[in-house]
Design a protein around this motif. Structure first.
Motif, mmCIF file in Angstrom:
data_model
loop_
_atom_site.group_PDB
_atom_site.id
_atom_site.type_symbol
_atom_site.label_atom_id
_atom_site.label_comp_id
_atom_site.label_asym_id
_atom_site.label_seq_id
_atom_site.Cartn_x
_atom_site.Cartn_y
_atom_site.Cartn_z
ATOM 1 N N ARG A 207 0.765 -1.198 0.021
ATOM 2 C CA ARG A 207 0.157 0.022 -0.129
ATOM 3 C C ARG A 207 0.998 1.219 0.080
ATOM 4 N NH1 ARG A 207 -3.842 -0.659 4.879
ATOM 5 N NH2 ARG A 207 -4.943 1.002 3.686
ATOM 6 N N SER A 246 -7.444 3.764 11.544
ATOM 7 C CA SER A 246 -8.845 3.181 11.536
ATOM 8 C C SER A 246 -9.041 1.978 11.305
ATOM 9 C CB SER A 246 -9.739 4.196 10.522
ATOM 10 O OG SER A 246 -9.305 4.014 9.295
ATOM 11 N N GLU A 247 -8.060 1.050 11.097
ATOM 12 C CA GLU A 247 -8.422 -0.152 10.481
ATOM 13 C C GLU A 247 -7.762 -1.227 11.497
ATOM 14 O OE1 GLU A 247 -7.773 0.356 5.593
ATOM 15 O OE2 GLU A 247 -5.964 -0.357 6.859
ATOM 16 N N GLY A 250 -10.449 -3.453 13.788
ATOM 17 C CA GLY A 250 -10.764 -4.493 12.784
ATOM 18 C C GLY A 250 -10.016 -5.668 12.436
ATOM 19 N N ASP A 299 -9.746 -8.431 4.490
ATOM 20 C CA ASP A 299 -11.212 -8.099 4.379
ATOM 21 C C ASP A 299 -11.735 -6.996 4.947
ATOM 22 O OD1 ASP A 299 -11.452 -9.714 2.117
ATOM 23 O OD2 ASP A 299 -12.438 -10.981 3.320
ATOM 24 N N THR A 300 -11.245 -6.775 6.125
ATOM 25 C CA THR A 300 -11.833 -5.468 7.288
ATOM 26 C C THR A 300 -11.008 -4.234 6.662
ATOM 27 O OG1 THR A 300 -9.847 -5.604 8.812
ATOM 28 C CG2 THR A 300 -11.805 -7.056 9.075
ATOM 29 N N GLN A 301 -10.174 -4.242 6.077
ATOM 30 C CA GLN A 301 -9.354 -3.237 5.693
ATOM 31 C C GLN A 301 -10.137 -1.929 4.793
ATOM 32 O OE1 GLN A 301 -5.134 -5.239 5.615
ATOM 33 N NE2 GLN A 301 -4.686 -3.095 6.162
ATOM 34 N N SER A 302 -9.804 -0.939 4.709
ATOM 35 C CA SER A 302 -10.947 -0.009 4.115
ATOM 36 C C SER A 302 -10.286 0.276 2.616
ATOM 37 C CB SER A 302 -11.096 1.383 4.857
ATOM 38 O OG SER A 302 -9.954 1.824 5.051
ATOM 39 N N GLU A 303 -8.898 -0.096 2.342
ATOM 40 C CA GLU A 303 -8.311 0.421 1.389
ATOM 41 C C GLU A 303 -7.521 -0.862 0.616
ATOM 42 O OE1 GLU A 303 -5.532 3.574 1.149
ATOM 43 O OE2 GLU A 303 -3.998 2.527 0.553
ATOM 44 N N ASN A 304 -7.802 -1.098 -0.724
ATOM 45 C CA ASN A 304 -7.268 -2.502 -1.342
ATOM 46 C C ASN A 304 -5.849 -2.285 -1.386
ATOM 47 O OD1 ASN A 304 -9.927 -3.524 -2.145
ATOM 48 N ND2 ASN A 304 -10.033 -2.136 -3.836
#
Length: 307
Positions: A207, A246-247, A250, A299-304
């Motif tokens: 990322r 924020s991730e 999760g 899958d809980t992360q907001s960014e691919n």
């Protein structure tokens, strides 16, 4: 005094009075929130002290059950081996922050208890070098109803007591140096290619963030990775998650829900934007179950992530 001047004076007096009422109301709300400190002590099962200057009530639990030496020096609870949680008003809510002193085998049972009871886990690391036995520190936080937070902290303290003295120790032992696992289920479940290096299979997902106005990414160390070794039925996975702040909660809940042990939570950089938090982990089980656990956290992360 003319009418304009009178109006100005009256407006100033009114503003002053209203400001005074607002301050008094705010102070009243804050005082009311911390008035029942005995209830916080009751729910946490720990004694506390009110700092009236900062309007903070702090409960402490010295780890007198530990016998720790650092570089040959016998440590006492007052030398940084005391768990604590501090409560303070935050608007119409209460905020809690704290630090839990844990033996290695206590980290994940205690972390799960925190996550299951509305307490966030914000960092996990060591404070010493050369400590015997090794001691880890789990920083926690939260915001909400004072009673709910105090109840959650109480359960965390209870779990620490319950698991002290090696009662939480669980280990899977086998030789992962000889790898015979099939990497295809890993690729199918996670949805990314694996690279074989020696006796292990590794997945790396990148990322990006910005440092000094420049983009940094996968090859510069801003990546999530997982290494698999062993056999299809008896394997280990270990690695690192790169996350936005924020991730974090999760990812933690997903990994702990799948029985993956968290080994540290910290930063690798300073000054980056957005801020990236890194989480190191370890797990043992079948290849398919371990890959599913990593996928659930991804899958809980907001960014691919980028393979």
């Amino acid at each position: 005094m003319n009418k304009v001047r009178q109006s100005q004076v009256l407006a100033l007096l009114l503003a002053s009075l209203l400001g005074g009422v607002a301050v008094a109301q705010e102070q009243s709300e804050h005082t009311a929130t911390l008035d029942n400190t005995a209830r916080i002590e009751q729910l946490t099962g720990a004694k506390g002290k009110l700092d009236s200057a900062e309007n903070v009530f702090k409960v402490t639990v010295p780890r007198g059950d530990l016998s720790v030496t650092v570089a040959g020096v016998k440590m006492t609870p007052a030398m940084g081996l005391t768990s604590w949680a501090a409560f303070t008003p935050a608007g119409d809510k209460t905020m809690v922050m704290g630090d839990m002193v844990l033996q290695e085998d206590q980290v994940n049972p205690v972390m799960s208890t925190a996550l299951e009871n509305g307490i966030e886990v914000t960092a996990l690391h060591n404070h010493f070098l050369w400590d015997t036995p090794k001691v880890m520190f789990m920083h926690i936080g939260g915001s909400g109803d004072a009673e709910s937070l105090a109840t959650g902290i109480g359960k965390v303290f209870a779990k620490i007591k319950e698991t002290s003295g090696g009662k939480a120790q669980k280990r899977t032992t086998f030789d992962a140096g000889k790898t015979s696992l099939d990497p295809k289920p890993i690729e199918a479940i996670i949805g990314a290619s694996v690279e074989k290096t020696g006796e292990v299979y590794k997945v790396t997902l990148g990322r990006t963030t910005q440092m000094d106005g420049h983009e940094v990414g996968k090859t510069m160390g801003v990546n999530t990775w997982a290494v698999f070794a062993g056999s299809n039925d008896k394997a280990i996975v270990e690695g690192d998650f790169a996350m936005l702040e924020s991730e974090l909660q999760g990812v933690l809940k997903a990994l702990r829900g799948a029985g993956i042990a968290i080994t540290s939570i910290h930063n690798h950089m300073v000054g980056e934007s957005p801020r990236i938090v890194f989480l190191h982990y370890w797990g043992a089980g079948t290849v398919s179950d371990l890959a599913k656990a990593i996928k659930a956290a991804l899958d809980t992360q907001s960014e691919n992530l980028k393979g």
